[in-house]
Design a protein around this motif. Structure first.
Motif, PDB file in Angstrom:
ATOM      1  N   GLN A 162      -0.343  -1.708  -5.021  1.00  0.00           N
ATOM      2  CA  GLN A 162       0.217  -1.290  -3.744  1.00  0.00           C
ATOM      3  C   GLN A 162       0.259  -2.451  -2.765  1.00  0.00           C
ATOM      4  OE1 GLN A 162      -2.513   1.879  -3.095  1.00  0.00           O
ATOM      5  NE2 GLN A 162      -4.246   0.554  -2.664  1.00  0.00           N
ATOM      6  N   ARG A 179      -0.227   1.411   6.865  1.00  0.00           N
ATOM      7  CA  ARG A 179       0.682   1.910   5.843  1.00  0.00           C
ATOM      8  C   ARG A 179       0.400   1.329   4.461  1.00  0.00           C
ATOM      9  NH1 ARG A 179       3.131  -1.314   9.476  1.00  0.00           N
ATOM     10  NH2 ARG A 179       4.442  -3.008   8.707  1.00  0.00           N
ATOM     11  N   VAL A 180       0.892   2.078   3.490  1.00  0.00           N
ATOM     12  CA  VAL A 180       0.688   1.743   2.092  1.00  0.00           C
ATOM     13  C   VAL A 180       2.007   1.953   1.380  1.00  0.00           C
ATOM     14  CG1 VAL A 180      -0.616   2.303   0.010  1.00  0.00           C
ATOM     15  CG2 VAL A 180      -1.597   2.822   2.245  1.00  0.00           C
ATOM     16  N   LEU A 222      -0.528  -3.156   1.054  1.00  0.00           N
ATOM     17  CA  LEU A 222      -1.242  -2.566   2.180  1.00  0.00           C
ATOM     18  C   LEU A 222      -0.856  -3.327   3.436  1.00  0.00           C
ATOM     19  CD1 LEU A 222      -4.838  -2.241   0.699  1.00  0.00           C
ATOM     20  CD2 LEU A 222      -3.140  -0.444   1.031  1.00  0.00           C
ATOM     21  N   GLY A 223      -0.538  -2.576   4.492  1.00  0.00           N
ATOM     22  CA  GLY A 223      -0.219  -3.208   5.762  1.00  0.00           C
ATOM     23  C   GLY A 223      -0.798  -2.362   6.878  1.00  0.00           C
ATOM     24  N   PRO A 224      -0.525  -2.766   8.137  1.00  0.00           N
ATOM     25  CA  PRO A 224      -1.059  -2.000   9.263  1.00  0.00           C
ATOM     26  C   PRO A 224      -0.671  -0.522   9.189  1.00  0.00           C
ATOM     27  CG  PRO A 224      -0.137  -4.072  10.010  1.00  0.00           C
ATOM     28  CD  PRO A 224       0.218  -3.944   8.565  1.00  0.00           C
ATOM     29  N   VAL A 260      -0.158  -8.104   5.553  1.00  0.00           N
ATOM     30  CA  VAL A 260       0.185  -7.341   4.347  1.00  0.00           C
ATOM     31  C   VAL A 260      -0.470  -7.988   3.136  1.00  0.00           C
ATOM     32  CG1 VAL A 260       2.062  -6.604   2.822  1.00  0.00           C
ATOM     33  CG2 VAL A 260       2.344  -6.490   5.308  1.00  0.00           C
ATOM     34  N   MET A 261      -1.073  -7.181   2.307  1.00  0.00           N
ATOM     35  CA  MET A 261      -1.652  -7.716   1.079  1.00  0.00           C
ATOM     36  C   MET A 261      -1.299  -6.882  -0.139  1.00  0.00           C
ATOM     37  SD  MET A 261      -5.375  -7.207   2.621  1.00  0.00           S
ATOM     38  CE  MET A 261      -6.367  -7.848   1.284  1.00  0.00           C
TER      39      MET A 261
END
Ligand code: SF4
Ligand code: SF4
Lengths: 100, 368
Positions: free
Chosen positions: A29, A35-36, A31-33, A17-18
């Motif tokens: 936002q 998903r946002v 950002l992850g696998p 996640v960033m």
């Protein structure tokens, strides 16, 4: 199973996640696998506060410390914001953006 | 960049599926790749992909999914991930894992890779290998999956569900927990490409689906905060279609190994489509103006019953490729919708192909 988040917990971004600003749309936002999560101003400050890097040698901040910092930053009564912050964090953990 | 008229109200896309190659050591019977695969000699080179990634980031794309075929068959994967990351894109890898090892995972992570999704054909090795046609695959996948989280990347277990493994959905979830995956995707096989050829061998029965659905729902509360579950109800037993890719030409674009830009990965199955290529036209121009994207974008193309339906901006009339595969015409309402005059077909197919008789499997084949 997650019990509620407490002020003693320490949270961090989950693996993968960033935190990013969208350079075309402007908003911040997570950002992850696959998903946002678009963050409004308050959510952004909460994420920043709970993931803040303290001085080296210091352990990561606790949720309680972050709430204290947010109360000072927004000049708001601590008890008023504490419940909201805990709820927001619980939601982000359930969605896999944060982890304890 | 502005384009006259046509783009008013058009939002920038969110995700790019970068199909780096059709080469793959596996031969999955459910593979959604087209039956006519791009040979290695027609693959875009590193420089062309880098330009595509820059154009994608400028266009507003935030996530790139490196996929295939098997994307790790490309030696320049590290370079492409580093380039994507530098351009501000979030990099995902969709892989079968069998060509990976820890050293390469570390290099990919150092290049900026955040997330690895590994496809599992089953939880039992012999059964997995029956579907993938690749001996020794399961042990390798498990080893690589452990290394993914070990080196600090996010892991998704992609459980590809069909008749032969659907009864083991609990085992898939347990496997994901044991592997410390942050996410499991329970994906029922979508019947395009090779999977359509194998529908009779793969489609589960209604009883199997009902049972799976009960099991997944029963486990959700305990998994909260531990494992994100992405779970899609299988089409052939549904009443309303899904918004395929979030709506045609609304969120997503797909670049094939040879550089064609598709609104969805199965769009090449639709007759009469013309696709633009990244080597001939800028990506932003393709997104806004390409005939393939315009054809089913929005609601103007819709026939009845969609045209006068209040769901039309929710499901966008469902999947074009499915409408084609089942009704013979991609312009029709997705027959998954119970308002479609063709909806009865689904029950017929499900009854026929979803039977328990053992149909033979045709493996995906590809000669280089
Ligand atoms: S579905 Fe199987 S055969 Fe098709 S690209 Fe993926 S791993 Fe290869
Ligand atoms: S009629 Fe068309 S728009 Fe309405 S629910 Fe069915 S597929 Fe969706």
């Amino acid at each position: 199973m997650t019990d509620g988040v407490t002020e003693e917990d320490r949270v961090r971004l989950a693996p993968g996640v960033m935190l990013r600003q969208d350079r075309v749309r402007g908003h911040w936002q997570l950002l992850g696998p696959e998903r946002v999560l678009i963050l409004d101003e308050v959510a952004l400050e909460v994420v920043r506060a709970v993931t803040a890097q303290p001085q080296t040698d210091q352990p990561p901040v606790t949720v309680g410390m972050a709430i204290g910092a947010l109360a000072a930053q927004f000049d708001a009564p601590r008890d008023e914001i504490a419940a909201d912050v805990l709820e927001l964090l619980g939601d982000m953990i359930a969605k896999g953006f944060l982890t304890r | 960049m502005t384009f006259c008229g046509a783009t008013i109200g058009l939002e920038p896309p969110l995700a790019l599926l970068a199909e780096l190659t059709h080469r793959c050591p596996l031969r999955c019977a459910y593979c959604s790749n087209p039956l006519a695969l791009d040979p290695a000699s027609r693959e875009l080179d590193t420089a062309a992909w880098c330009r595509v990634l820059d154009e994608a980031a400028d266009l507003g794309i935030i996530q790139v999914h490196f996929s295939g075929g098997e994307p790790t068959a490309r030696k320049d994967l590290e370079a492409l991930i580093a380039h994507a990351t530098a351009a501000g894109l979030y990099a995902n890898l969709i892989t079968s894992a069998v060509l990976l090892d820890r050293a390469r995972l570390e290099r990919l992570r150092n290049a900026g890779l955040q997330h690895v999704q590994i496809g599992f054909q089953d939880t039992q090795p012999a059964k997995a290998e029956l579907i993938s046609g690749f001996p020794g695959g399961q042990a390798k996948k498990l080893e690589v999956a452990r290394a993914v989280t070990d080196v600090g990347m996010a892991l998704t277990v992609n459980a590809i569900v069909q008749r032969h493994n659907i009864d083991r959905v609990d085992d898939f979830i347990d496997m994901a927990l044991e592997l410390k995956a942050g996410r499991i995707e329970i994906a029922n096989v979508q019947y395009y490409g090779w999977a359509l050829k194998n529908r009779a061998a793969l489609m589960p029965t209604r009883e199997q689906l009902v049972h799976m659905d009960e099991r997944v729902r029963a486990r959700l509360p305990e998994l909260k905060g531990q494992l994100v579950v992405d779970y899609v109800v299988p089409d052939y037993y549904a009443k309303r279609p899904k918004a395929c890719m979030g709506g045609w030409g609304r969120k997503f674009l797909n670049v094939t190994p040879s550089g064609s830009v598709l609104p969805c990965h199965a769009a090449e199955t639709i007759p009469g489509m013309t696709f633009d290529r990244v080597t001939e036209r800028p990506l932003a121009d393709i997104w806004a103006n390409s005939a393939a994207f315009q054809r089913y974008r929005g609601t103007d193309w819709m026939p009845q019953p969609c045209r006068s339906c209040d769901q039309k901006e929710i499901d966008w009339g469902g999947c074009r490729c499915q409408a084609l595969a089942l009704t013979g015409n991609a312009d029709n309402t997705d027959p998954v919708c119970d308002l479609s005059e063709h909806h009865g077909l689904l029950a017929e197919i499900a009854a026929e192909d979803g039977g328990t008789a053992e149909a033979p499997i045709t493996y995906r084949s590809f000669s280089l």
